[in-house]
Design an enzyme around this catalytic site. Structure first.
Site, short mmCIF file in Angstrom:
data_model
loop_
_atom_site.label_atom_id
_atom_site.label_comp_id
_atom_site.label_asym_id
_atom_site.label_seq_id
_atom_site.Cartn_x
_atom_site.Cartn_y
_atom_site.Cartn_z
CD GLU A 105 -39.95 -60.23 -0.95
OE1 GLU A 105 -40.56 -60.60 -1.96
OE2 GLU A 105 -40.06 -60.78 0.16
CE1 TYR A 117 -45.43 -50.66 -4.25
CE2 TYR A 117 -43.06 -50.95 -4.35
CZ TYR A 117 -44.32 -51.21 -4.84
OH TYR A 117 -44.47 -52.03 -5.95
#
Ligand SMILES: CC(C)(COP(=O)(O)OP(=O)(O)OC[C@H]1O[C@@H](n2cnc3c(N)ncnc32)[C@H](O)[C@@H]1OP(=O)(O)O)[C@@H](O)C(=O)NCCC(=O)NCCS
Length: 148
Positions: A105, A117
């Site tokens: 998250e 990411y």
């Protein structure tokens, strides 16, 4: 040379120094101790430069699924590929362990982390409304392992 190695209890002090500088709601000493001493599913690795801890990553591995819970780099060492090295090291380790997917998250406002990411093949899967204490939403990001 920078090395990545499993964290030990002695590293908690250094990790806390970084943690408090980079997060509005930092993990406590107890939380790090729990991850290192009690949680059977957790892995904590540190990045070290000349004896100094400059970053760390924490993830959980349960059978074929992994979840990154923490990734932080000392402010003075950011943008020098330390975060990226910790992440790719983790991805290789979970691949060796035959994990098939990994999730995490991230705050919707944390563009730096999202870019990191996305660069490594994660995709935004969904939004978790008001996930954080201050009411901010989280993106759930995920990556399938072994398909690249
Ligand atoms: C997010 C964080 C771990 C990134 O680590 P880092 O060592 O600074 O980042 P890297 O140098 O490895 O960056 C790798 C890639 O991430 C992206 N990135 C990292 N920081 C960025 C920034 N400030 N702005 C834009 N993109 C960024 C870029 O795509 C970069 O690749 P590039 O250098 O080829 O452009 C670090 O900034 C940090 O500790 N932030 C505070 C804590 C945090 O937000 N943790 C993540 C919680 S989910």
């Amino acid at each position: 040379m920078m090395t990545i190695r499993p964290a030990s209890i002695e590293d908690v002090v250094s990790m806390l120094v970084i943690e408090k500088q980079v997060f509005p709601h930092p993990w406590t000493e107890d939380h790090f101790q729990y991850e290192l001493k009690e949680n059977p599913y957790s892995f904590v690795f540190v990045a070290q430069w000349q004896g100094q801890i400059i970053g760390y990553i924490d993830w959980w591995q349960t059978f074929q699924t992994a979840q990154i819970n923490n990734l932080a780099v000392h402010p003075q060492w950011q943008r020098r590929h330390v975060g990226e090295t910790l992440l790719t090291d983790t991805l290789s380790r979970i691949k060796l362990a035959q994990c098939q997917n990994i999730t995490l998250e991230v705050r919707v406002s944390n563009l730096a982390a999202q870019k990191l990411y996305l660069k490594h093949g994660f995709k935004i899967l969904l939004t978790k409304p008001a996930y954080y204490d201050n009411g901010e939403d989280a993106y759930l990001m995920g990556k399938t392992i072994g398909d690249e």
